[in-house]
Design a protein around this motif. Structure first.
Motif, PDB file in Angstrom:
ATOM      1  N   TRP A  46      14.451  -2.003  -9.080  1.00 50.57           N
ATOM      2  CA  TRP A  46      14.128  -0.586  -9.227  1.00 50.57           C
ATOM      3  C   TRP A  46      14.476  -0.079 -10.621  1.00 50.57           C
ATOM      4  O   TRP A  46      15.458  -0.520 -11.217  1.00 50.57           O
ATOM      5  CB  TRP A  46      14.905   0.212  -8.178  1.00 50.57           C
ATOM      6  N   ALA A 101       0.457  -0.910   8.654  1.00 53.77           N
ATOM      7  CA  ALA A 101       0.364  -1.084   7.192  1.00 53.77           C
ATOM      8  C   ALA A 101       0.281  -2.558   6.788  1.00 53.77           C
ATOM      9  O   ALA A 101      -0.553  -2.944   5.968  1.00 53.77           O
ATOM     10  CB  ALA A 101       1.557  -0.426   6.525  1.00 53.77           C
ATOM     11  N   ASN A 131      -2.936  -4.503   6.676  1.00 50.38           N
ATOM     12  CA  ASN A 131      -3.952  -4.247   5.638  1.00 50.38           C
ATOM     13  C   ASN A 131      -4.290  -5.512   4.854  1.00 50.38           C
ATOM     14  O   ASN A 131      -5.415  -5.691   4.401  1.00 50.38           O
ATOM     15  CB  ASN A 131      -3.480  -3.142   4.692  1.00 50.38           C
ATOM     16  N   VAL A 144       6.276  -6.917  -3.831  1.00 49.27           N
ATOM     17  CA  VAL A 144       6.875  -5.726  -3.206  1.00 49.27           C
ATOM     18  C   VAL A 144       8.097  -5.270  -3.996  1.00 49.27           C
ATOM     19  O   VAL A 144       8.610  -6.020  -4.817  1.00 49.27           O
ATOM     20  CB  VAL A 144       7.330  -6.022  -1.752  1.00 49.27           C
ATOM     21  N   GLY A 145       8.551  -4.067  -3.708  1.00 47.33           N
ATOM     22  CA  GLY A 145       9.816  -3.610  -4.267  1.00 47.33           C
ATOM     23  C   GLY A 145      10.952  -4.093  -3.370  1.00 47.33           C
ATOM     24  O   GLY A 145      10.727  -4.419  -2.199  1.00 47.33           O
ATOM     25  N   TYR A 183       2.448   5.033   0.249  1.00 54.00           N
ATOM     26  CA  TYR A 183       2.418   6.214   1.104  1.00 54.00           C
ATOM     27  C   TYR A 183       1.761   7.351   0.353  1.00 54.00           C
ATOM     28  O   TYR A 183       2.064   7.561  -0.833  1.00 54.00           O
ATOM     29  CB  TYR A 183       3.843   6.649   1.461  1.00 54.00           C
ATOM     30  N   ASP A 224      -1.278   3.689   2.184  1.00 49.58           N
ATOM     31  CA  ASP A 224      -0.730   3.629   3.535  1.00 49.58           C
ATOM     32  C   ASP A 224      -0.739   5.070   4.045  1.00 49.58           C
ATOM     33  O   ASP A 224       0.051   5.886   3.587  1.00 49.58           O
ATOM     34  CB  ASP A 224       0.703   3.082   3.404  1.00 49.58           C
ATOM     35  N   ILE A 247      11.528  -3.031   0.382  1.00 50.58           N
ATOM     36  CA  ILE A 247      10.643  -3.328   1.516  1.00 50.58           C
ATOM     37  C   ILE A 247      10.483  -4.836   1.771  1.00 50.58           C
ATOM     38  O   ILE A 247       9.488  -5.267   2.328  1.00 50.58           O
ATOM     39  CB  ILE A 247       9.269  -2.621   1.370  1.00 50.58           C
ATOM     40  N   ILE A 268      16.656   7.415  -9.871  1.00 49.50           N
ATOM     41  CA  ILE A 268      15.527   8.349  -9.886  1.00 49.50           C
ATOM     42  C   ILE A 268      15.403   9.019  -8.520  1.00 49.50           C
ATOM     43  O   ILE A 268      15.371   8.340  -7.505  1.00 49.50           O
ATOM     44  CB  ILE A 268      14.219   7.605 -10.212  1.00 49.50           C
ATOM     45  N   ILE A 305       0.879  -1.172   0.000  1.00 48.73           N
ATOM     46  CA  ILE A 305       0.000   0.000   0.000  1.00 48.73           C
ATOM     47  C   ILE A 305       0.912   1.217   0.000  1.00 48.73           C
ATOM     48  O   ILE A 305       1.940   1.240   0.672  1.00 48.73           O
ATOM     49  CB  ILE A 305      -1.002  -0.020   1.167  1.00 48.73           C
TER      50      ILE A 305
END
Ligand code: MSP
Length: 515
Positions: free
Chosen positions: A297, A236, A239, A265-266, A17, A54, A269, A305, A15
């Motif tokens: 990424w 979080a 959820n 997930v990335g 931010y 989140d 995390i 980035i 989720i």
């Protein structure tokens, strides 16, 4: 959610931010989940695909403050941008959860209560480093010092010293159980590089985790002690349970969908999902998710980035420039899923014009136009299939199995590569068989060749629906296939000769660079 006979499949995105507007990273994680959710639905699973926002914690509170808006109003506004993104990107999520919803507060407070009742939460005080950007605690040994003398986390985030009363979760009790989990379920974390990373992190020793804060207010309060706000990651992660009905473990959605099949997930995390989350669940005696997969990424034209460099990629701008399905295809084909990858305009144009306009676009356009013009607009009759015909048909016929295997391992690029191998074989077959010559020399053979090609296009279009839903809808529409003729169970039912097709129109236009 649709009816099915293969059982349930529950897939989740992180989720997001709500401190900022959506960027390419958010679009990427959700896209991968969307593709898998669509694939599983077409393959006969009853899918529950969850995404959301989140909305608690210090970072969001600070962003709201900076914007001079009440946090609830602020999160309402920013969360809407993420909801809009799901529409624009044509994501097929079944639910969109916000952590400020009442259902979530109930779930979090219940989970906390269970953890406390089982003796895994105790009151103490925390003195250590915290990075608001990551909403994470760091030990002194993990930090480096910047040129300006500031302490920096391994992620590049600035840390601050925090000293306050805090509840702790007995994470240290889960070192052995977690290592056992990773060993007994080698698929629990993917790809392998991340699995190894997590194992060595856990082997390095786990300290109890601070799970409440007292120095700000924006969050869910700890049951029985309003002074404390739950640590935003405990809030979080819960959820995933809230959305299927927890704490009601008897409700149909919970029984059907928990435990989740996949948390996507990335790579940043993974620790939260593959260490803290299973530990919380083990402590609460709840079943564990089956798999956590971490993607890499994106960089932009070779550069990391970052907002400060001003090189963030706005998914909406990309879609505007190149088209939605083009961007969806590019993101999953360009980079092996799980690895880092680079976005460049050149790479995007090459995929759009090469793979899409030339390879699949031309194939469909050439073949269906010939059928339309030379076969009275109907799928032609076919004679006995030659060895070449059979070879091509068999190649296309083997795709589903290959894609299933690859997609189940989140190897989206591999699955797509196999489809493009068939597309390229089909393009060679067109050139070799030269149906435009057969039109004069051997019309029945022309019919067979065009039949074989139309059938291969059908199979490819059915299989590519999860990645490029709108374009494949057009292609399948041209073949006059109705909605119930598009699921994977129909792959073995070949086209019926004599079926009228619609006038073919190009599905993948070439991208022409502005002068
Ligand atoms: N709120 C937490 C997740 C809680 S899940 C219980 C969070 N939110 S986030 O908004 O920061 O999430 C960002 C997601 O986008 C992560 O999965 C992250 O890996 C991904 N990306 C952020 N930048 C990215 C790239 N440059 N490239 C690819 N993905 C990246 O973390």
């Amino acid at each position: 959610m649709s009816g099915s006979d293969k059982g349930a499949f529950y897939i989740t995105t992180p989720i997001y931010y709500v401190n900022d507007k959506p960027h390419i990273g958010h679009a990427y994680t959700t896209l991968a989940c969307d593709v898998l959710a669509r694939f599983k639905r077409l393959d006969g699973f009853d899918v529950n695909f969850l995404t959301g926002t989140d909305e608690h914690g210090q970072k969001v509170e600070a962003s709201a403050e900076k914007a001079g808006i009440d946090p609830q109003l602020f999160t309402d506004r920013v969360s809407q941008n993420f909801r809009d993104l799901t529409e624009i990107c044509n994501y097929s999520n079944d639910d969109f959860i916000r952590t400020t919803e009442e259902r979530h507060k109930i779930a979090c407070q219940k989970l906390w209560q269970v953890l406390e009742d089982k003796g895994f939460i105790y009151l103490g005080s925390y003195a250590g480093w915290y990075a608001v950007r990551d909403e994470a605690f760091y030990t002194e040994t993990e930090l480096t010092k910047s040129a300006e003398g500031k302490f920096i986390a391994p992620t590049g985030a600035e840390v601050e010293w925090v000293e306050e009363p805090s509840y702790f979760f007995k994470l240290s009790a889960f070192e052995e159980p977690l290592l056992k989990l990773y060993q007994e379920q080698p698929d629990f974390i993917g790809p392998d590089s991340r699995r190894n990373e997590v194992i060595s992190f856990v082997k390095g020793g786990l300290r109890d985790l601070s799970v409440s804060r007292t120095t700000f207010k924006w969050g869910i309060s700890v049951p029985g002690n309003d002074e404390h706000i739950m640590y935003v990651w405990l809030d979080a992660l819960t959820n995933y349970l809230t959305a299927v009905g927890y704490p009601d473990e008897d409700v149909v959605s919970y029984k059907k969908f928990w435990p989740a099949d996949l948390h996507m997930v990335g790579k940043d995390i993974v620790r939260f999902h593959a260490v803290y989350w299973p530990a919380f669940l083990m402590a609460a005696d709840l079943p564990l998710p089956k798999r956590v997969f971490a993607h890499g990424w994106w960089t932009n034209e070779g550069q990391k980035i970052s907002k400060s460099l001003g090189n963030t990629i706005d998914p909406l701008a990309l879609i505007e420039q190149f088209g939605l399905d083009q961007v969806r295809y590019f993101m999953l084909r360009e980079v092996p899923f799980g690895k880092d990858g680079d976005y460049s305009t050149r790479a995007m144009i090459s995929r759009v014009n090469g793979d899409l306009a030339n390879d699949i676009g031309n194939l469909a356009q050439r073949v269906l136009s010939m059928v339309f013009k030379n076969c009275d607009g109907k799928i032609p009759e076919h004679g006995t299939f030659s060895a070449e015909d059979q070879e091509l048909l068999a190649k296309a016929g083997g795709l589903l199995e290959k894609m299933r295997n690859d997609f189940d391992k989140q190897s989206f690029h591999r699955g797509l590569e196999s489809v493009w191998e068939v597309i390229s074989t089909a393009n060679k077959y067109v050139d070799e068989q030269a149906p435009w010559t057969l039109r004069k020399t051997d019309p029945p053979r022309m019919g067979t060749v065009l039949y074989v090609l139309s059938e291969v296009i059908r199979q490819i279009a059915v299989l590519l629906q999860p990645v490029m839903p709108q374009s494949m809808e057009k292609m399948l529409g041209q073949l006059s296939l109705s909605a119930d003729q598009r699921g994977f169970q129909t792959l073995g039912t070949p086209l019926v000769s004599g079926t009228e097709i619609s006038k073919p129109e190009g599905v993948f236009p070439r991208y022409v660079e502005e002068e």
